[in-house]
Design a protein around this motif. Sequence first.
Motif, PDB file in Angstrom:
ATOM      1  N   MET A   1      20.275   1.972 -27.811  1.00 42.54           N
ATOM      2  CA  MET A   1      19.454   1.119 -26.936  1.00 42.54           C
ATOM      3  C   MET A   1      19.804   1.348 -25.463  1.00 42.54           C
ATOM      4  O   MET A   1      18.931   1.457 -24.616  1.00 42.54           O
ATOM      5  CB  MET A   1      19.655  -0.357 -27.296  1.00 42.54           C
ATOM      6  N   VAL A   2      21.121   1.405 -25.164  1.00 40.73           N
ATOM      7  CA  VAL A   2      21.561   1.630 -23.785  1.00 40.73           C
ATOM      8  C   VAL A   2      21.041   2.979 -23.281  1.00 40.73           C
ATOM      9  O   VAL A   2      20.584   3.100 -22.137  1.00 40.73           O
ATOM     10  CB  VAL A   2      23.107   1.578 -23.682  1.00 40.73           C
ATOM     11  N   THR A   3      21.115   3.965 -24.163  1.00 45.10           N
ATOM     12  CA  THR A   3      20.628   5.296 -23.804  1.00 45.10           C
ATOM     13  C   THR A   3      19.143   5.275 -23.472  1.00 45.10           C
ATOM     14  O   THR A   3      18.696   5.916 -22.513  1.00 45.10           O
ATOM     15  CB  THR A   3      20.867   6.290 -24.961  1.00 45.10           C
ATOM     16  N   TYR A   4      18.368   4.528 -24.239  1.00 50.34           N
ATOM     17  CA  TYR A   4      16.929   4.420 -24.006  1.00 50.34           C
ATOM     18  C   TYR A   4      16.639   3.726 -22.676  1.00 50.34           C
ATOM     19  O   TYR A   4      15.714   4.106 -21.951  1.00 50.34           O
ATOM     20  CB  TYR A   4      16.259   3.655 -25.156  1.00 50.34           C
ATOM     21  N   ILE A   5      17.424   2.685 -22.360  1.00 52.22           N
ATOM     22  CA  ILE A   5      17.227   1.962 -21.099  1.00 52.22           C
ATOM     23  C   ILE A   5      17.517   2.882 -19.920  1.00 52.22           C
ATOM     24  O   ILE A   5      16.739   2.941 -18.945  1.00 52.22           O
ATOM     25  CB  ILE A   5      18.137   0.714 -21.042  1.00 52.22           C
ATOM     26  N   ILE A   6      18.621   3.610 -20.010  1.00 57.36           N
ATOM     27  CA  ILE A   6      18.981   4.548 -18.940  1.00 57.36           C
ATOM     28  C   ILE A   6      17.904   5.625 -18.788  1.00 57.36           C
ATOM     29  O   ILE A   6      17.508   5.972 -17.676  1.00 57.36           O
ATOM     30  CB  ILE A   6      20.349   5.200 -19.228  1.00 57.36           C
ATOM     31  N   SER A   7      17.428   6.122 -19.911  1.00 63.08           N
ATOM     32  CA  SER A   7      16.392   7.161 -19.893  1.00 63.08           C
ATOM     33  C   SER A   7      15.109   6.643 -19.252  1.00 63.08           C
ATOM     34  O   SER A   7      14.448   7.358 -18.490  1.00 63.08           O
ATOM     35  CB  SER A   7      16.102   7.642 -21.317  1.00 63.08           C
ATOM     36  N   THR A   8      14.746   5.394 -19.559  1.00 58.83           N
ATOM     37  CA  THR A   8      13.535   4.802 -18.987  1.00 58.83           C
ATOM     38  C   THR A   8      13.657   4.653 -17.477  1.00 58.83           C
ATOM     39  O   THR A   8      12.707   4.924 -16.730  1.00 58.83           O
ATOM     40  CB  THR A   8      13.266   3.414 -19.619  1.00 58.83           C
ATOM     41  N   ILE A   9      14.822   4.247 -17.005  1.00 61.11           N
ATOM     42  CA  ILE A   9      15.058   4.130 -15.560  1.00 61.11           C
ATOM     43  C   ILE A   9      14.958   5.496 -14.891  1.00 61.11           C
ATOM     44  O   ILE A   9      14.359   5.641 -13.816  1.00 61.11           O
ATOM     45  CB  ILE A   9      16.441   3.500 -15.286  1.00 61.11           C
ATOM     46  N   ILE A  10      15.530   6.497 -15.539  1.00 61.30           N
ATOM     47  CA  ILE A  10      15.464   7.864 -15.014  1.00 61.30           C
ATOM     48  C   ILE A  10      14.013   8.334 -14.902  1.00 61.30           C
ATOM     49  O   ILE A  10      13.603   8.931 -13.901  1.00 61.30           O
ATOM     50  CB  ILE A  10      16.261   8.827 -15.920  1.00 61.30           C
ATOM     51  N   ILE A  11      13.224   8.048 -15.939  1.00 63.15           N
ATOM     52  CA  ILE A  11      11.811   8.440 -15.933  1.00 63.15           C
ATOM     53  C   ILE A  11      11.050   7.746 -14.806  1.00 63.15           C
ATOM     54  O   ILE A  11      10.234   8.369 -14.111  1.00 63.15           O
ATOM     55  CB  ILE A  11      11.165   8.126 -17.297  1.00 63.15           C
ATOM     56  N   PHE A  12      11.321   6.454 -14.608  1.00 65.76           N
ATOM     57  CA  PHE A  12      10.665   5.709 -13.528  1.00 65.76           C
ATOM     58  C   PHE A  12      10.974   6.329 -12.165  1.00 65.76           C
ATOM     59  O   PHE A  12      10.070   6.581 -11.353  1.00 65.76           O
ATOM     60  CB  PHE A  12      11.111   4.247 -13.544  1.00 65.76           C
ATOM     61  N   LEU A  13      12.253   6.557 -11.901  1.00 65.93           N
ATOM     62  CA  LEU A  13      12.658   7.132 -10.612  1.00 65.93           C
ATOM     63  C   LEU A  13      12.100   8.539 -10.428  1.00 65.93           C
ATOM     64  O   LEU A  13      11.608   8.887  -9.349  1.00 65.93           O
ATOM     65  CB  LEU A  13      14.190   7.151 -10.508  1.00 65.93           C
ATOM     66  N   ALA A  14      12.150   9.333 -11.499  1.00 68.74           N
ATOM     67  CA  ALA A  14      11.667  10.714 -11.430  1.00 68.74           C
ATOM     68  C   ALA A  14      10.176  10.770 -11.130  1.00 68.74           C
ATOM     69  O   ALA A  14       9.717  11.575 -10.320  1.00 68.74           O
ATOM     70  CB  ALA A  14      11.963  11.435 -12.737  1.00 68.74           C
ATOM     71  N   CYS A  15       9.408   9.909 -11.771  1.00 69.43           N
ATOM     72  CA  CYS A  15       7.949   9.908 -11.575  1.00 69.43           C
ATOM     73  C   CYS A  15       7.553   9.311 -10.235  1.00 69.43           C
ATOM     74  O   CYS A  15       6.538   9.715  -9.656  1.00 69.43           O
ATOM     75  CB  CYS A  15       7.263   9.166 -12.723  1.00 69.43           C
TER      76      CYS A  15
END
Length: 262
Positions: A1-15
Amino acid sequence: MVTYIISTIIIFLACSIGAIVGFGGGVIIKPVLDGMGFCTIDIVNFVSSCAVLAMSISSMVRHRIQKTQFDKKIALSLSLGAVIGGYLGNRLFRLAIDGIGKEKLVVFQAVMIILFVGFAEFYVNMKNPKTFHLTNPVAMVVSGLALGMLNSFLGIGGGPINMTVLLLLFSLAVKQGAVYSICVVFFCQLSNLVTLFINNRFEPYVEYWPLIICGMVAAVVGGLLGSTLNKKFSDKTVRIIFSLVMLVVFGINVYNIVVGVL
């Protein structure tokens, strides 16, 4: 779950950053998720493709609402080529996995991204860069095809490849290039995902649906924010952001190469 949250934040910033400078966001998403190592390269490519597709849709809608001016002939020609290139890039990616394996392919992709990032950084910051002013529709389609194939194969959704080629071939300003780059990103990734659907290759990705959905939502929000900032920032500011992102991407891919080799 933590990994998914971090990944989602990364995707938001990247986009968000991607929509500002004409990236698909995947040039950041792809190497970062590879470096996190919680899933295989084909899963990373798929997550990145879904996020980039969602981001490009939101960014295109935003540009439409803001009535951004662009040359329809260039946009349509590049988009047509990107559809074909997206399909070819997907096929090449599958052949590469079967030929050299997933671990070696991560390293190979990282090396290619570094080369393109290096050239992009050098070209965008040249004082008097060489440019062409292509007007031939066939040349435009071929350009879109080449970009779409590379984008799909590398799983980065455009990035420095699109911007550098567009600036070089069509004598565009950075902010203008960002609009056409988003068009290439959209049609390339759409072609890529349609190809997976036709070939019934979605099963390996089912267990990652929470990350895929959250990533797409984050990408849409990030794309809207980024395209809004693109209108507010000057061309000089966009260039500076472009250069800073290139340095970060370069460092991440060097890390992935070192980890992959060791």
